[in-house]
Design a protein around this motif. Structure first.
Motif, short mmCIF file in Angstrom:
data_model
loop_
_atom_site.label_atom_id
_atom_site.label_comp_id
_atom_site.label_asym_id
_atom_site.label_seq_id
_atom_site.Cartn_x
_atom_site.Cartn_y
_atom_site.Cartn_z
N LEU A 62 21.23 -30.18 4.29
CA LEU A 62 20.82 -29.21 3.27
C LEU A 62 20.97 -27.82 3.87
N ILE A 63 21.86 -27.03 3.31
CA ILE A 63 22.15 -25.69 3.83
C ILE A 63 21.50 -24.66 2.91
N PHE A 64 20.51 -23.95 3.42
CA PHE A 64 19.86 -22.87 2.68
C PHE A 64 20.42 -21.56 3.21
N GLN A 65 21.27 -20.94 2.41
CA GLN A 65 22.08 -19.81 2.86
C GLN A 65 21.52 -18.46 2.44
N PRO A 66 21.39 -17.53 3.37
CA PRO A 66 20.99 -16.16 3.02
C PRO A 66 22.19 -15.34 2.55
N ALA A 67 21.87 -14.18 1.96
CA ALA A 67 22.84 -13.10 1.74
C ALA A 67 24.09 -13.53 0.97
N GLU A 68 23.92 -14.30 -0.10
CA GLU A 68 25.08 -14.59 -0.95
C GLU A 68 25.48 -13.34 -1.74
N GLU A 69 24.49 -12.60 -2.23
CA GLU A 69 24.78 -11.38 -2.97
C GLU A 69 25.52 -10.42 -2.03
N GLY A 70 26.66 -9.93 -2.49
CA GLY A 70 27.51 -9.13 -1.61
C GLY A 70 28.40 -9.98 -0.74
N VAL A 71 28.40 -11.29 -0.98
CA VAL A 71 29.20 -12.29 -0.24
C VAL A 71 29.19 -12.02 1.26
N ARG A 72 27.97 -12.10 1.84
CA ARG A 72 27.80 -11.72 3.24
C ARG A 72 27.39 -12.87 4.15
N GLY A 73 26.73 -13.89 3.60
CA GLY A 73 26.02 -14.83 4.45
C GLY A 73 26.78 -16.06 4.89
N ALA A 74 27.65 -16.59 4.04
CA ALA A 74 28.28 -17.88 4.33
C ALA A 74 29.16 -17.84 5.57
N LYS A 75 29.92 -16.76 5.73
CA LYS A 75 30.84 -16.69 6.86
C LYS A 75 30.12 -16.88 8.19
N ALA A 76 28.95 -16.28 8.34
CA ALA A 76 28.21 -16.37 9.59
C ALA A 76 27.74 -17.79 9.86
N MET A 77 27.44 -18.54 8.79
CA MET A 77 27.03 -19.94 8.96
C MET A 77 28.25 -20.81 9.26
N VAL A 78 29.37 -20.51 8.62
CA VAL A 78 30.60 -21.25 8.90
C VAL A 78 31.02 -21.05 10.35
N GLU A 79 30.96 -19.80 10.82
CA GLU A 79 31.37 -19.52 12.20
C GLU A 79 30.42 -20.14 13.22
N ALA A 80 29.21 -20.45 12.79
CA ALA A 80 28.26 -21.15 13.67
C ALA A 80 28.52 -22.66 13.69
N GLY A 81 29.50 -23.12 12.90
CA GLY A 81 29.89 -24.53 12.92
C GLY A 81 29.07 -25.44 12.04
N VAL A 82 28.35 -24.86 11.08
CA VAL A 82 27.42 -25.64 10.26
C VAL A 82 28.11 -26.75 9.46
N VAL A 83 29.35 -26.52 9.01
CA VAL A 83 30.02 -27.54 8.19
C VAL A 83 31.22 -28.18 8.90
N ASP A 84 31.31 -28.01 10.20
CA ASP A 84 32.49 -28.54 10.91
C ASP A 84 32.57 -30.06 10.91
N ASP A 85 31.46 -30.75 10.68
CA ASP A 85 31.48 -32.21 10.66
C ASP A 85 31.32 -32.79 9.25
N VAL A 86 31.49 -31.94 8.23
CA VAL A 86 31.17 -32.34 6.85
C VAL A 86 32.38 -32.97 6.17
N ASP A 87 32.14 -34.11 5.52
CA ASP A 87 33.18 -34.81 4.76
C ASP A 87 33.16 -34.45 3.28
N TYR A 88 31.96 -34.22 2.74
CA TYR A 88 31.79 -33.87 1.33
C TYR A 88 30.83 -32.69 1.24
N LEU A 89 31.17 -31.76 0.34
CA LEU A 89 30.37 -30.54 0.17
C LEU A 89 30.12 -30.31 -1.31
N LEU A 90 28.86 -30.09 -1.67
CA LEU A 90 28.50 -29.77 -3.05
C LEU A 90 27.72 -28.46 -3.08
#
Length: 434
Positions: free
Chosen positions: A179-207
């Motif tokens: 379960l990914i609770f992401q900050p800073a979606e407004e202004g499209v700021r937050g997801a990249k920092a979580m991606v670069e931290a490797g949060v979804v590197d082992d994920v097969d399905y994403l909703l």
């Protein structure tokens, strides 16, 4: 049998899900300042038995964009503590590291499913009128100038509802749920920092999901979203040399004219034949006085593209125009990327799978296979990484009757969608990892 068990569990939880939504609505926090919100989420996930990761474990500091000042972050940390946030957890998020990930591991090996929920609020003044339900019923924003005007309070509550129900099904899971609770979606700021931290590197399905937008009435479910536009947000600071406009204009270097020249020519960039391309200068601030050659100017602009590659073209052209305008007027220009997201589309197979689950659920009056957003959402940063690694992702939209448009101070929605969403997501999760 499992379907009945899940329905009963969600029904029993329905009032609590609404209470969570109203609590988040009462204490909204804008991007990178969601200290109380994230602390409450982390506390609940821990109580439910999840493996909880936060702070630097899930946020890459170097990839953060559009972060408030140190003073503003400290002020928001203090406010979060005053409003009931756990001080130890808040401290672990110092610097705006307000992402939270909860991991539930099944008893048997299997795929990894990630569910993403955004948690930030808007910098909007909430309506204080008798017709506005949050105001009437006492859960309107206590933080002036910040409001959940887009439904992310609902998303956070849905995430906690999903977490609560899934925690009772651990014995039946083959695989893991993140379960990914992401900050800073407004202004499209937050997801990249979580991606670069490797949060979804082992994920097969994403909703991912959003209430409203394309699903503009209760009972409608859009199973997959396409047409996400890649985007880059830029702040450009022009710096020149001040001079007296009457006595010594030749000594000045006009940052205002450089910025104005850039603004006009940015809008003249040739559009891309490969798909949709957009650019907009939304803010131009400059100068200090009527009789002073302006030594400073600020442009705030964005580019968009139907694909990440088209947006990259627009961004590179924009930076070229900005550099040329600065050179023409003998000033400097410093560009800072304050937000960004990839382009993308849902995987049809996963959207279809979710649609079949929804059909069996029977809670939606109309199912729509897909819809084209024509805007940006940084869920696509997660989506792009998962798809690049061979996984599948989809972004659903759940219908709501709303009182005003998204990002409007009078925004509110029919809370019946909260339990509908929890049940749909849990059923879909079980279809994938059970």
């Amino acid at each position: 049998m499992k379907k009945k068990k899940i329905h009963e569990a969600v029904t029993a939880l329905q009032d609590e899900i609404v209470n969570w939504r109203r609590d988040f609505h009462r204490y909204p926090e804008a991007g990178w300042t969601e200290f109380r919100t994230a602390a409450k989420i982390a506390e609940k996930l821990t109580m439910l038995g999840y493996e909880v990761k936060l702070g630097e474990e899930v946020i890459d500091k170097a990839a953060m964009m559009g972060v408030p000042s140190t003073a503003e972050l400290a002020e928001n940390m203090a406010r979060a503590a005053r409003q009931g946030g756990n001080g130890e957890l808040i401290e672990a998020m110092r610097g705006g590291l307000t992402g939270v990930v909860g991991i539930l591991r099944g008893k048997r090996p299997g795929p990894v499913l990630a569910l993403r929920f955004d948690i930030d609020a808007n910098e909007v003044l909430e309506a204080a009128t008798a017709t506005h339900r949050p105001w009437q019923e006492g859960f309107a924003s206590q933080n002036k100038g910040v409001m959940h005007a887009c439904g992310h309070d609902g998303h956070a509550a849905i995430g906690l509802g999903v977490a609560s129900v899934l925690a009772t099904l651990t014995e039946e899971l083959s695989g893991s749920v993140k379960l990914i609770f992401q900050p800073a979606e407004e202004g499209v700021r937050g997801a990249k920092a979580m991606v670069e931290a490797g949060v979804v590197d082992d994920v097969d399905y994403l909703l991912g999901m959003h209430i409203g937008f394309l699903a503009d009435r209760s009972g409608l479910l859009v199973c997959g979203t396409d047409g996400f536009l890649a985007t880059t947000k830029l702040d450009v600071a022009f710096k020149g040399v001040p001079a007296h406009a009457g006595a010594a204009p030749q000594e000045g270097r006009n940052a205002l004219l450089a910025a104005a020249n850039a603004a006009l020519n940015l809008h003249a960039i040739s559009r891309h034949s490969g798909g949709i391309s957009r650019i907009n200068v939304g803010v131009l601030e400059a100068g200090s006085g009527r009789n002073v050659i302006a030594d400073r100017a600020l442009l705030k602009l964005e580019t968009r593209g139907e694909t990440t590659q088209i947006n990259q073209y627009m961004k590179e052209e924009a930076l070229r125009v900005i550099a040329g305008a600065a050179a023409m007027y003998g000033v400097t220009a410093e560009s800072v990327e304050t937000g960004g997201a990839s382009g993308g589309s849902s995987d049809a197979a996963l959207a279809l799978r979710l649609g079949k689950v929804a059909e069996c659920q029977g809670a939606f009056e109309k199912l729509q296979e897909s819809g084209s957003l024509g805007a940006s959402e940084d869920f696509t940063c997660f989506l792009e990484r998962v798809q690049q690694r061979g996984g599948q992702g989809s972004y659903a939209m759940l219908g709501i009757n709303r009182t005003a448009g998204h990002h409007d101070g009078a925004f509110d929605f029919d809370e019946a969608v909260l339990a509908q969403a929890v049940e749909l997501i849990v059923l879909t999760a079980c279809d994938i990892v059970a």
